[in-house]
Design a protein around this motif. Structure first.
Motif, short mmCIF file in Angstrom:
data_model
loop_
_atom_site.label_atom_id
_atom_site.label_comp_id
_atom_site.label_asym_id
_atom_site.label_seq_id
_atom_site.Cartn_x
_atom_site.Cartn_y
_atom_site.Cartn_z
N PRO A 33 1.11 -1.00 0.23
CA PRO A 33 -0.02 -0.24 0.18
C PRO A 33 1.25 1.19 -0.26
O PRO A 33 1.53 1.12 0.06
CB PRO A 33 -0.89 -0.56 1.62
CG PRO A 33 -0.25 -1.24 2.00
CD PRO A 33 0.83 -1.77 1.63
N VAL A 34 -0.12 2.45 -0.41
CA VAL A 34 1.08 3.11 -0.86
C VAL A 34 0.52 4.05 0.76
O VAL A 34 -0.02 3.94 0.93
CB VAL A 34 0.85 4.38 -1.99
CG1 VAL A 34 0.95 5.90 -1.86
CG2 VAL A 34 1.25 4.18 -3.50
N ARG A 35 1.98 4.95 1.16
CA ARG A 35 1.89 5.48 3.12
C ARG A 35 2.24 6.91 2.23
O ARG A 35 1.74 7.36 3.34
CB ARG A 35 2.10 4.97 3.10
CG ARG A 35 2.34 3.29 4.01
CD ARG A 35 2.61 2.26 4.71
NE ARG A 35 2.93 3.08 6.04
CZ ARG A 35 1.82 3.05 7.90
NH1 ARG A 35 0.71 2.06 7.19
NH2 ARG A 35 2.04 3.28 8.19
N SER A 36 2.51 7.72 1.33
CA SER A 36 2.74 8.58 1.67
C SER A 36 3.05 8.88 -0.52
O SER A 36 3.16 8.38 -1.14
CB SER A 36 4.10 8.17 1.82
OG SER A 36 5.59 8.43 1.48
N PRO A 37 3.23 9.93 -0.45
CA PRO A 37 2.84 11.13 -2.21
C PRO A 37 4.48 10.12 -2.51
O PRO A 37 4.28 9.99 -3.85
CB PRO A 37 2.94 12.58 -1.81
CG PRO A 37 2.28 12.86 -0.69
CD PRO A 37 2.68 11.47 0.49
N ALA A 38 5.86 10.04 -2.02
CA ALA A 38 6.94 9.66 -2.56
C ALA A 38 6.55 8.09 -2.72
O ALA A 38 6.75 7.47 -3.57
CB ALA A 38 7.41 9.69 -1.07
N ASP A 39 5.80 7.27 -1.25
CA ASP A 39 5.86 6.01 -2.09
C ASP A 39 4.64 5.91 -3.58
O ASP A 39 4.88 5.12 -4.32
CB ASP A 39 4.46 5.00 -1.05
CG ASP A 39 5.66 4.49 -0.27
OD1 ASP A 39 6.95 4.76 0.37
OD2 ASP A 39 4.59 4.39 1.20
N PHE A 40 3.72 7.11 -3.79
CA PHE A 40 3.20 6.83 -5.21
C PHE A 40 4.36 7.39 -6.63
O PHE A 40 3.70 6.54 -7.35
CB PHE A 40 1.85 8.09 -5.21
CG PHE A 40 1.21 7.66 -6.75
CD1 PHE A 40 0.29 6.58 -6.34
CD2 PHE A 40 1.69 9.26 -7.63
CE1 PHE A 40 -0.17 7.24 -7.74
CE2 PHE A 40 1.04 8.84 -8.68
CZ PHE A 40 -0.14 7.54 -8.48
N ASP A 41 4.85 7.97 -5.98
CA ASP A 41 5.67 8.47 -6.72
C ASP A 41 6.93 6.88 -7.77
O ASP A 41 7.39 7.21 -8.63
CB ASP A 41 6.59 9.75 -6.79
CG ASP A 41 5.82 11.00 -6.48
OD1 ASP A 41 5.15 10.85 -7.31
OD2 ASP A 41 6.39 11.85 -6.40
N ALA A 42 7.63 6.36 -6.64
CA ALA A 42 7.87 5.41 -6.91
C ALA A 42 7.48 3.94 -7.44
O ALA A 42 8.28 3.86 -8.54
CB ALA A 42 8.21 4.60 -5.19
N MET A 43 5.94 4.17 -7.01
CA MET A 43 5.43 3.11 -7.71
C MET A 43 4.90 3.49 -9.65
O MET A 43 5.29 2.40 -10.34
CB MET A 43 3.64 2.53 -7.25
CG MET A 43 2.83 1.86 -7.99
SD MET A 43 1.37 1.32 -6.70
CE MET A 43 1.95 0.73 -4.69
N LEU A 44 4.31 4.70 -9.52
CA LEU A 44 4.16 4.91 -10.78
C LEU A 44 5.54 5.00 -11.56
O LEU A 44 5.41 4.29 -12.89
CB LEU A 44 4.24 6.45 -10.67
CG LEU A 44 4.37 7.15 -12.42
CD1 LEU A 44 3.17 6.88 -13.01
CD2 LEU A 44 3.59 9.41 -11.64
N GLU A 45 7.00 5.25 -11.48
CA GLU A 45 8.45 5.02 -11.84
C GLU A 45 8.50 3.80 -12.60
O GLU A 45 8.83 3.68 -13.82
CB GLU A 45 9.56 5.83 -11.18
CG GLU A 45 9.13 7.32 -10.81
CD GLU A 45 9.57 8.39 -12.20
OE1 GLU A 45 10.07 7.79 -12.51
OE2 GLU A 45 8.93 9.61 -12.48
N LYS A 46 8.08 2.92 -11.46
CA LYS A 46 7.72 1.17 -11.72
C LYS A 46 7.40 1.02 -13.13
O LYS A 46 8.01 0.71 -13.78
CB LYS A 46 8.13 0.65 -10.28
CG LYS A 46 8.10 -1.22 -11.05
CD LYS A 46 7.80 -1.85 -9.28
CE LYS A 46 7.97 -2.94 -9.78
NZ LYS A 46 7.67 -3.86 -8.80
#
Length: 306
Positions: A171-184
């Motif tokens: 699960p995404v727990r922060s905006p940074a987590d979302f950005d990392a998943m997006l980049e992948k």
């Protein structure tokens, strides 16, 4: 279309059983965001565009759902599932989410390029959950009221329990987590006519006949405007989807108004009643909410036990 009375065996009633908590607390950021129809309208479309960027999800939704023929019903059912996860009693949320999972277990196939997929693939479940959180939160932040970095993290953290019920493992727990998943996932994204067909449906007025077509068109363009720039570029959603300054002003005005005007009979109002709170609790200021919760014995005991 008539208001839905039941969904996946649950009689839609946020008022019962009395006292049963939701997965999101009444003073949560989630209660604040999900009560706003402008944030939900813009964020929901943005989430779908982010999902459709991946051919596996795009094929799964387009080939295995009734969205093309019944956009109103499909959107309403999706909205109900989101609402019960935030405002519904936990028992109802578990029941509805299990029903959704059971349906998704049957969804499998191949993309046009021949790649096999299953709706319950962990990577897809993680991304769908992430896009919903990003869409609703970003729409609220841009078109209703700015959200602090701390509250953005809090919003994502609040959604973790429900996300795991859906089978999400990361699960995404922060905006940074979302950005990392997006980049992948970004290298997998591609433009497709289904993206524009979906936006055409949303702009046509078919998705919500009670809402003026011009407003639906503005909502669709607003959804494109909150996509991460690199995603909009890959999807080739050009200037024809730009949101005009007058339309932006109108949407922000409507968003701010909706944030202040309580709606009796809505999920947040009925959920507050279930919890023994004033029905307009979700629309009150944080200070007023704190005072109300501080004087509610049940909530005092819950806080003491944490």
């Amino acid at each position: 279309m008539e208001k839905m009375k039941s969904y996946l065996g649950w009689k839609i009633d946020y008022t019962t059983p009395p006292g049963e908590p939701a997965y999101a607390a009444p003073d949560s950021i989630s209660w604040k965001v999900f009560k706003n129809p402008i944030a939900l309208g813009i964020g929901g479309v943005a989430a779908v565009l982010l999902e459709f960027a991946d051919a596996r999800i795009r094929s799964g939704v387009w080939d295995h759902s009734v969205f093309k023929t019944d956009p109103i019903g499909r959107s309403q059912r999706t909205g109900t599932a989101a609402m019960v996860g935030v405002y519904g009693p936990q028992s109802a949320a578990r029941r509805v989410i299990q029903g959704v999972t059971n349906m998704h277990a049957k969804v499998k196939g191949e993309t046009p390029s021949g790649e096999r997929y299953k709706a319950l693939d962990v990577e897809l479940l993680d991304w769908v959950s992430a896009t919903a959180g990003y869409g609703f939160l970003t729409a609220y932040d841009r078109f209703v009221k700015p959200v602090s970095d701390a509250d953005k993290r809090r919003f994502y953290e609040e959604g973790e329990a429900v996300a795991r019920l859906y089978g999400v493992q990361n699960p995404v727990r922060s905006p940074a987590d979302f950005d990392a998943m997006l980049e992948k996932l970004l290298p997998r994204f591609e433009p497709h006519e289904i993206n524009t067909e979906f936006l055409d449906i949303m702009k046509s007025g078919r998705a919500a006949k009670a809402v003026p077509k011009s407003l639906q068109s503005s909502l669709a363009n607003a959804s494109v405007s909150i996509l991460p720039p690199k995603v909009r570029e890959v999807l080739e959603l050009g200037p024809e989807y730009d949101l005009s300054a007058p339309a932006r002003f109108t949407l922000k005005s409507l968003g701010a108004l909706a944030d202040r005007v309580p709606v009796k009979g809505s999920p947040p109002a009925e959920a507050a009643t279930r919890l023994g709170l004033p029905w307009a609790f979700a629309w009150k200021s944080p200070a007023a909410q704190k005072r109300i919760l501080g004087s509610a014995p049940g909530f005092q005991e819950a806080e003491a036990s944490n």
